[in-house]
Design an enzyme around this catalytic site. Structure first.
Site, short mmCIF file in Angstrom:
data_model
loop_
_atom_site.label_atom_id
_atom_site.label_comp_id
_atom_site.label_asym_id
_atom_site.label_seq_id
_atom_site.Cartn_x
_atom_site.Cartn_y
_atom_site.Cartn_z
N ASP A 219 17.79 2.88 -39.67
CA ASP A 219 16.88 1.90 -40.26
C ASP A 219 17.62 0.59 -40.55
O ASP A 219 18.72 0.60 -41.10
CB ASP A 219 16.36 2.51 -41.58
N GLU A 289 32.45 14.14 -32.16
CA GLU A 289 33.09 15.41 -32.53
C GLU A 289 32.14 16.59 -32.33
O GLU A 289 32.55 17.73 -32.36
CB GLU A 289 33.51 15.39 -34.00
C1 GLC Z 1 12.39 -0.42 -41.54
C2 GLC Z 1 11.31 0.64 -41.56
C3 GLC Z 1 10.24 0.16 -42.48
C4 GLC Z 1 10.83 -0.01 -43.87
C5 GLC Z 1 12.02 -0.93 -43.85
C6 GLC Z 1 12.83 -0.82 -45.11
O1 GLC Z 1 11.93 -1.59 -40.99
O2 GLC Z 1 10.86 0.88 -40.28
O3 GLC Z 1 9.15 1.04 -42.51
O4 GLC Z 1 9.86 -0.52 -44.73
O5 GLC Z 1 12.91 -0.62 -42.81
O6 GLC Z 1 13.50 0.40 -45.15
#
Ligand code: GLC
Length: 599
Positions: A219, A289
């Site tokens: 993310d 690993e």
């Molecule tokens: C990313 C995720 C989104 C979230 C953001 C903060 O863009 O896809 O859904 O709100 O990160 O974590």
């Protein structure tokens, strides 16, 4: 006519044995756990629900699933605010449920990718809870981005950064310091200069690798490291700058052949800093690993493509989402530009490209493509906004799926794509949960409309999302109902109306995935064909023995003689004895060996 045969296509991601790792051409299905299937009837999707529907996904023919977060979380951002990275939120089940789901997926030959959220934790994470009562500059505070305020008495934020979700990116705590949150107040950013943070996240990776997951979706992968000194940034804060919604403006796309959707903007001091790459090099060596070609896929809204593909250099991640393709919209010139640029840059670093049309952060493509300008990227839709033409959007969505699934590399589907599901465009504001809606005062409608629980059975309460009492198909007050209301129109899209039903969107996807495997399209190469004519809205390319033609213009397109049809986006896409492809459709053709027309 141009031809794109990326230099690295033949060798991308090859293992020592010369085999392609599984992810190089995988079709990966995104599961949004809150909204996929509700096993216990509490209105919220869960891991047992996911497990129960894995055979459906195996039947569809995808290779892997990616699960959005299911970890312990106060759900301030639907789980992207993690309070415990090593535990399952009770709303979604238990670790034992996770293990059972993983084992069953593997027994069905489905890989499982989980979401890792390393940029920020929840404010309810034990680290942040320990930071709050600790002294400024203490070890507890140094795990996060605490700073003194500006102005004579420190009562102003440390800099002018705005949150991606709207409003200030800084919140003040009791002793007067401020902490940074690129997203919601409840999502404090971690301090990636601190070795303790790096060690902890590696340990989290190992926790899930040891359980047997096949990879991670990272993310905000471009956000972890911030520029030295946290300099001011006066431009608008956004993950993505799509095209403004300008109804009625005719755009053939011919004039912006080099546009792939992401306008070239200066880089904000909190995104795509050079220091992020060392993190991914370390993670790459951790994954290596483990057996089984484990992988990392970057959620990095980075442009131009050349910079995005830095994230998938040989010693970094394996894949990065191709948001340029997603942002191109329903437009031949923009799609061609995105495909060419992606394959070129992928070839340079020896990585496969990825392709994606929708996810849990975007208006579903079936609805975007039904707007008067099908290249716009609205940040949510509501009843006050232009309403998409649902039938047109569905036709184009199906046609775009055939384009995407014919491309070499890896393709991502968002749950419901295979049903042709539209956005819920008239959700009442009273049920919305996306923090972006609240933090922008409703200017951004937010992402709830693409997160509505899936319809499984047309005639059941809640369309079979869970087991709900009779008469409980819509919003009511006894609690047992899908967490977001489903529109009545979802009945027609329910899985039980489509699986095994000729001509359905599900069967179109199933057939396309079958053909993609049989014709090895995922490990092939693209060559734009003699039919390709973006100025007239025609996108056409060959991949191996398959000729793909998509008609994004207003006039029928004459198809060449000597081809047979493998797949078409609708049953009446190809018309007449001579064979013309109708507007808003696409087809996969194959040359008939004896030269006779096989249509
Ligand atoms: C990313 C995720 C989104 C979230 C953001 C903060 O863009 O896809 O859904 O709100 O990160 O974590």
């Amino acid at each position: 006519m141009s031809s794109t045969t990326p230099a690295g296509t033949a060798t991308f991601g090859e293992t020592a044995t010369g085999q392609h790792p599984w992810w190089a051409d995988a079709v990966i299905y995104q599961i949004y756990p809150r909204s996929f299937a509700d096993g216990n009837g509490d209105g919220m999707g869960d891991l047992p629900g996911i497990r129960s529907r894995l055979p459906y996904l195996a039947n569809l023919g995808v290779n892997a699933v990616w699960l959005s977060p299911f970890y312990v979380s106060p759900q301030a951002d639907a789980g992207y605010d993690v309070a415990d990275y090593r535990a399952v939120d009770p709303r979604f089940g238990t670790l034992a449920d996770f293990d059972a789901m993983l084992a069953e997926a593997h027994s069905l030959d489905l890989k499982v990718i989980v979401d890792l959220v390393p940029n920020h934790t929840s404010d309810e994470h034990e680290w942040f809870q320990a930071a709050l009562p600790s002294q400024p500059h203490s070890a507890e505070r140094q795990r996060y981005m605490f700073r003194e305020g500006s102005g004579p008495d420190g009562s102003l934020p440390p800099n002018n950064w705005q949150s991606i979700f709207g409003g200030n990116a800084w919140t003040r705590v009791a002793d007067g310091q401020w902490y940074l949150h690129l997203f919601d107040t409840k999502q404090p950013d971690l301090n990636w200069e601190n070795p303790e943070v790096r060690e902890e996240m590696v340990s989290v990776l190992r926790f899930w690798l040891d359980r047997g997951v096949d990879g991670f979706r990272i993310d905000v992968a471009h956000g972890l490291v911030k520029a030295e000194g946290l300099p001011d940034w006066s431009e608008r804060a956004s993950m993505v700058e799509g095209r403004e919604h300008s109804p009625g403006v005719e755009d053939t796309g011919a004039e912006d052949a080099d546009i792939t959707g992401l306008e070239t903007e200066p880089t904000p001091p909190y995104f795509d800093q050079p220091g992020v790459h060392a993190i991914y090099r370390e993670w790459n060596s951790v994954l290596s690993e483990y057996e089984g070609n484990r992988m990392l896929v970057a959620e990095a809204w980075v442009e131009p493509a050349e910079r995005l593909f830095h994230y998938v250099r040989k010693d970094e991640m394996q894949q990065a989402f191709n948001f340029g393709f997603l942002l191109a919209g329903w437009n031949a010139a923009r799609l061609q530009a995105s495909i060419e640029e992606s394959l070129l840059e992928a070839g340079k670093v020896g990585a496969p490209s990825t392709w994606v049309l929708s996810n849990h952060d975007t208006v579903r493509h079936t609805s975007r493509f039904g707007l008067s300008d099908p290249t716009t990227f609205p940040k949510g839709l509501s009843a006050d906004d232009e309403q998409p033409d649902e039938a047109l959007g569905l036709a184009r969505g199906r046609a775009a799926a055939l384009v995407m699934l014919a491309l070499p590399g890896s393709a991502y589907l968002y749950q419901g794509d295979e049903l042709g599901l539209p956005e819920h465009t008239t959700l009442p504001h009273s049920v919305r949960e996306d923090p972006a809606f609240f933090r922008t005062g409703g200017v951004e409608r937010g992402r709830d409309g693409c997160r509505v629980p899936l319809p499984w059975t047309a005639a059941s309460p809640g369309f079979g999302f869970g087991n709900y009492p009779e008469g409980n198909s819509g919003p009511n007050d006894d609690g047992a109902r899908p967490w977001l209301p489903q529109p009545e129109s979802f009945a027609a899209y329910a899985a039980d109306r489509q699986v095994g039903v000729a001509g359905s969107t599900f069967e179109l996807y199933r057939r396309a995935l079958e053909l993609r495997r049989a014709h090895r399209l995922g490990s092939g190469a693209v060559e734009f064909s003699e039919l390709n004519d973006p100025a007239r809205g025609v996108l056409s390319f060959r991949n191996g023995d398959v000729l793909v033609v998509a008609n994004m213009g207003g006039a029928p397109v004459k198809l060449p003689a000597g081809y047979g049809m493998l797949a078409a986006s609708t049953s009446d896409a190809i018309r007449g004895a001579a064979g013309v492809l109708a507007p808003d459709t696409s087809a996969w053709l194959r040359m008939v060996p004896n030269g006779s027309t096989g249509r």
